[in-house]
Design a protein around this motif. Structure first.
Motif, PDB file in Angstrom:
ATOM      1  N   HIS A 186      -3.015   6.911   2.073  1.00 21.44           N
ATOM      2  CA  HIS A 186      -3.427   7.305   0.729  1.00 21.44           C
ATOM      3  C   HIS A 186      -4.066   8.697   0.719  1.00 21.44           C
ATOM      4  O   HIS A 186      -3.811   9.497  -0.188  1.00 21.44           O
ATOM      5  N   PHE A 187      -4.898   8.964   1.712  1.00 17.13           N
ATOM      6  CA  PHE A 187      -5.561  10.266   1.747  1.00 17.13           C
ATOM      7  C   PHE A 187      -4.547  11.372   2.000  1.00 17.13           C
ATOM      8  O   PHE A 187      -4.634  12.450   1.397  1.00 17.13           O
ATOM      9  N   TYR A 188      -3.562  11.101   2.848  1.00 22.15           N
ATOM     10  CA  TYR A 188      -2.537  12.110   3.113  1.00 22.15           C
ATOM     11  C   TYR A 188      -1.697  12.352   1.865  1.00 22.15           C
ATOM     12  O   TYR A 188      -1.368  13.495   1.531  1.00 22.15           O
ATOM     13  N   SER A 189      -1.360  11.272   1.168  1.00 23.82           N
ATOM     14  CA  SER A 189      -0.605  11.410  -0.079  1.00 23.82           C
ATOM     15  C   SER A 189      -1.398  12.214  -1.103  1.00 23.82           C
ATOM     16  O   SER A 189      -0.840  13.049  -1.826  1.00 23.82           O
ATOM     17  N   ALA A 190      -2.700  11.962  -1.161  1.00 26.58           N
ATOM     18  CA  ALA A 190      -3.552  12.695  -2.099  1.00 26.58           C
ATOM     19  C   ALA A 190      -3.565  14.188  -1.767  1.00 26.58           C
ATOM     20  O   ALA A 190      -3.432  15.041  -2.661  1.00 26.58           O
ATOM     21  N   LEU A 191      -3.717  14.524  -0.493  1.00 29.03           N
ATOM     22  CA  LEU A 191      -3.729  15.931  -0.083  1.00 29.03           C
ATOM     23  C   LEU A 191      -2.387  16.598  -0.367  1.00 29.03           C
ATOM     24  O   LEU A 191      -2.338  17.759  -0.784  1.00 29.03           O
ATOM     25  N   SER A 192      -1.304  15.871  -0.142  1.00 32.67           N
ATOM     26  CA  SER A 192       0.021  16.423  -0.427  1.00 32.67           C
ATOM     27  C   SER A 192       0.171  16.720  -1.906  1.00 32.67           C
ATOM     28  O   SER A 192       0.697  17.773  -2.297  1.00 32.67           O
ATOM     29  N   GLY A 193      -0.305  15.799  -2.737  1.00 33.89           N
ATOM     30  CA  GLY A 193      -0.249  16.015  -4.176  1.00 33.89           C
ATOM     31  C   GLY A 193      -1.106  17.186  -4.622  1.00 33.89           C
ATOM     32  O   GLY A 193      -0.710  17.964  -5.505  1.00 33.89           O
ATOM     33  N   CYS A 224     -12.385  20.842  -4.332  1.00 30.90           N
ATOM     34  CA  CYS A 224     -13.415  19.804  -4.167  1.00 30.90           C
ATOM     35  C   CYS A 224     -13.415  18.837  -5.353  1.00 30.90           C
ATOM     36  O   CYS A 224     -13.553  17.626  -5.179  1.00 30.90           O
ATOM     37  N   ILE A 225     -13.250  19.365  -6.558  1.00 34.18           N
ATOM     38  CA  ILE A 225     -13.178  18.512  -7.745  1.00 34.18           C
ATOM     39  C   ILE A 225     -11.947  17.610  -7.667  1.00 34.18           C
ATOM     40  O   ILE A 225     -12.010  16.418  -7.984  1.00 34.18           O
ATOM     41  N   CYS A 226     -10.824  18.184  -7.250  1.00 30.25           N
ATOM     42  CA  CYS A 226      -9.594  17.397  -7.092  1.00 30.25           C
ATOM     43  C   CYS A 226      -9.809  16.241  -6.121  1.00 30.25           C
ATOM     44  O   CYS A 226      -9.442  15.092  -6.407  1.00 30.25           O
ATOM     45  N   VAL A 227     -10.408  16.548  -4.974  1.00 31.77           N
ATOM     46  CA  VAL A 227     -10.627  15.507  -3.956  1.00 31.77           C
ATOM     47  C   VAL A 227     -11.557  14.426  -4.484  1.00 31.77           C
ATOM     48  O   VAL A 227     -11.328  13.226  -4.266  1.00 31.77           O
ATOM     49  N   LEU A 228     -12.619  14.821  -5.192  1.00 26.90           N
ATOM     50  CA  LEU A 228     -13.569  13.846  -5.716  1.00 26.90           C
ATOM     51  C   LEU A 228     -12.900  12.888  -6.698  1.00 26.90           C
ATOM     52  O   LEU A 228     -13.038  11.666  -6.590  1.00 26.90           O
ATOM     53  N   VAL A 229     -12.167  13.439  -7.664  1.00 30.88           N
ATOM     54  CA  VAL A 229     -11.521  12.602  -8.681  1.00 30.88           C
ATOM     55  C   VAL A 229     -10.496  11.676  -8.052  1.00 30.88           C
ATOM     56  O   VAL A 229     -10.449  10.476  -8.345  1.00 30.88           O
ATOM     57  N   ILE A 230      -9.693  12.215  -7.151  1.00 26.82           N
ATOM     58  CA  ILE A 230      -8.616  11.425  -6.557  1.00 26.82           C
ATOM     59  C   ILE A 230      -9.162  10.399  -5.570  1.00 26.82           C
ATOM     60  O   ILE A 230      -8.584   9.321  -5.401  1.00 26.82           O
ATOM     61  N   THR A 231     -10.277  10.704  -4.927  1.00 25.37           N
ATOM     62  CA  THR A 231     -10.897   9.730  -4.020  1.00 25.37           C
ATOM     63  C   THR A 231     -11.301   8.466  -4.766  1.00 25.37           C
ATOM     64  O   THR A 231     -11.181   7.354  -4.238  1.00 25.37           O
ATOM     65  N   TYR A 281       0.818  -1.208   0.000  1.00 26.18           N
ATOM     66  CA  TYR A 281       0.000   0.000   0.000  1.00 26.18           C
ATOM     67  C   TYR A 281       0.858   1.266   0.000  1.00 26.18           C
ATOM     68  O   TYR A 281       0.434   2.313  -0.511  1.00 26.18           O
ATOM     69  N   SER A 282       2.056   1.195   0.586  1.00 22.28           N
ATOM     70  CA  SER A 282       2.923   2.375   0.579  1.00 22.28           C
ATOM     71  C   SER A 282       3.337   2.742  -0.838  1.00 22.28           C
ATOM     72  O   SER A 282       3.482   3.923  -1.173  1.00 22.28           O
ATOM     73  N   VAL A 283       3.513   1.735  -1.686  1.00 18.71           N
ATOM     74  CA  VAL A 283       3.897   1.990  -3.078  1.00 18.71           C
ATOM     75  C   VAL A 283       2.780   2.696  -3.827  1.00 18.71           C
ATOM     76  O   VAL A 283       3.007   3.680  -4.544  1.00 18.71           O
ATOM     77  N   THR A 284       1.545   2.223  -3.660  1.00 18.64           N
ATOM     78  CA  THR A 284       0.426   2.857  -4.368  1.00 18.64           C
ATOM     79  C   THR A 284       0.110   4.238  -3.792  1.00 18.64           C
ATOM     80  O   THR A 284      -0.379   5.114  -4.511  1.00 18.64           O
ATOM     81  N   SER A 285       0.401   4.435  -2.507  1.00 13.86           N
ATOM     82  CA  SER A 285       0.169   5.765  -1.932  1.00 13.86           C
ATOM     83  C   SER A 285       1.204   6.760  -2.437  1.00 13.86           C
ATOM     84  O   SER A 285       0.880   7.925  -2.688  1.00 13.86           O
ATOM     85  N   VAL A 286       2.453   6.324  -2.578  1.00 11.77           N
ATOM     86  CA  VAL A 286       3.491   7.204  -3.127  1.00 11.77           C
ATOM     87  C   VAL A 286       3.156   7.580  -4.565  1.00 11.77           C
ATOM     88  O   VAL A 286       3.287   8.735  -4.971  1.00 11.77           O
ATOM     89  N   ALA A 287       2.712   6.599  -5.350  1.00 10.01           N
ATOM     90  CA  ALA A 287       2.322   6.889  -6.735  1.00 10.01           C
ATOM     91  C   ALA A 287       1.174   7.887  -6.775  1.00 10.01           C
ATOM     92  O   ALA A 287       1.094   8.729  -7.678  1.00 10.01           O
ATOM     93  N   LEU A 288       0.299   7.824  -5.767  1.00  5.43           N
ATOM     94  CA  LEU A 288      -0.852   8.722  -5.731  1.00  5.43           C
ATOM     95  C   LEU A 288      -0.432  10.179  -5.526  1.00  5.43           C
ATOM     96  O   LEU A 288      -1.147  11.094  -5.946  1.00  5.43           O
ATOM     97  N   VAL A 289       0.720  10.397  -4.883  1.00  2.00           N
ATOM     98  CA  VAL A 289       1.218  11.766  -4.724  1.00  2.00           C
ATOM     99  C   VAL A 289       1.410  12.418  -6.089  1.00  2.00           C
ATOM    100  O   VAL A 289       0.945  13.535  -6.349  1.00  2.00           O
ATOM    101  N   PHE A 290       2.082  11.715  -6.980  1.00  2.00           N
ATOM    102  CA  PHE A 290       2.373  12.248  -8.309  1.00  2.00           C
ATOM    103  C   PHE A 290       1.099  12.377  -9.157  1.00  2.00           C
ATOM    104  O   PHE A 290       0.913  13.372  -9.867  1.00  2.00           O
ATOM    105  N   ILE A 291       0.228  11.376  -9.052  1.00  2.00           N
ATOM    106  CA  ILE A 291      -1.015  11.416  -9.825  1.00  2.00           C
ATOM    107  C   ILE A 291      -1.916  12.546  -9.335  1.00  2.00           C
ATOM    108  O   ILE A 291      -2.562  13.234 -10.143  1.00  2.00           O
TER     109      ILE A 291
END
Length: 234
Positions: free
Chosen positions: A129-136, A90-97, A44-54
């Motif tokens: 994952h949520f923290y990585s998403a917010l960081s991105g 809000c759009i960013c959070v929705l798509v990334i969620t 899960y750490s790998v997919t969360s790191v990838a989520l930062v960039f995405i």
């Protein structure tokens, strides 16, 4: 505000700018879980790191939907620049969620893990994952909605910031003098070290303190991003 939210969502999907980041992330997750019997948290750490960039990629795409004149018109219609900014977020959070949900539940559905996923695993995974998403989202906003967006190579600069954030722990181990300057970057590297300790979870005071610091950091980051956005648009 509801109309703006729907308008932005439709504009983003009609622009097709969502296709590259979404497809890349889906393929990444599919390929990564080709093998069965993998550890839970380190995977899960790998997919969360990838989520930062995405997340950064998605955010910069959403903030680039309008040209300058269209953006000024939206400011007038919304009667607030903050509504514009928050609507974009809000759009960013929705798509990334949606991507986050896929990354968490896909390996569970195909039974990719060697151990059953416990509630504590799920909680840590959701947080990571949520923290990585917010960081991105923060980094993407910084280089697409503030004065940094006007700089040449802003997209590459955003990705460089993410890379430094991910490898920061390794950089600190090699060059201790960088410890304090690297506090300016999202603490993704430190977060991933906790995921690499194994699937037997031991709650430590250090981990709790880090979680508090990480949340304070992300709150301050969005406050700073908001002020920089307002300064740029003043």
């Amino acid at each position: 505000m509801k109309g703006f939210f729907i308008y932005q969502l439709l504009s983003y999907f009609r622009s097709l700018k969502w296709i590259p980041p979404v497809v890349v992330y889906f393929i990444w997750v599919f390929v990564f879980y080709t093998y069965q019997g993998v550890p839970i948290l380190s995977s899960y750490s790998v997919t969360s790191v990838a989520l930062v960039f995405i997340s950064t990629w998605v955010t910069m795409g959403i903030f680039s939907l309008e040209n300058e004149s269209e953006k000024q018109l939206l400011f007038v219609q919304l009667s607030s620049k903050l509504r514009y900014l928050y609507g974009k977020w809000c759009i960013c959070v929705l798509v990334i969620t949606l991507l986050l949900i896929f990354a968490i539940f896909y390996p569970i559905l195909i039974q990719a893990f060697k151990l059953p996923v416990k509630p504590i695993h799920f909680g840590l995974t959701l947080y990571g994952h949520f923290y990585s998403a917010l960081s991105g989202i923060f980094v993407g906003s910084l280089f697409s909605a503030t004065a940094f967006a006007q700089k040449k190579y802003s997209w590459l600069a955003a990705m460089l910031v993410n890379i430094i954030a991910v490898v920061s722990e390794g950089m600190i181990e090699r060059f201790t003098i960088l410890k304090w300057p690297l506090y300016l970057f999202p603490p993704i590297g430190k977060l991933t070290t906790y995921f690499q300790k194994g699937d037997e979870i031991v709650v430590e005071n250090e981990g709790i303190l880090f979680s508090l610091w990480a949340m304070i950091y992300i709150i301050l980051s969005f406050v700073i991003a908001t002020r920089l956005f307002l300064r740029k648009e003043s």
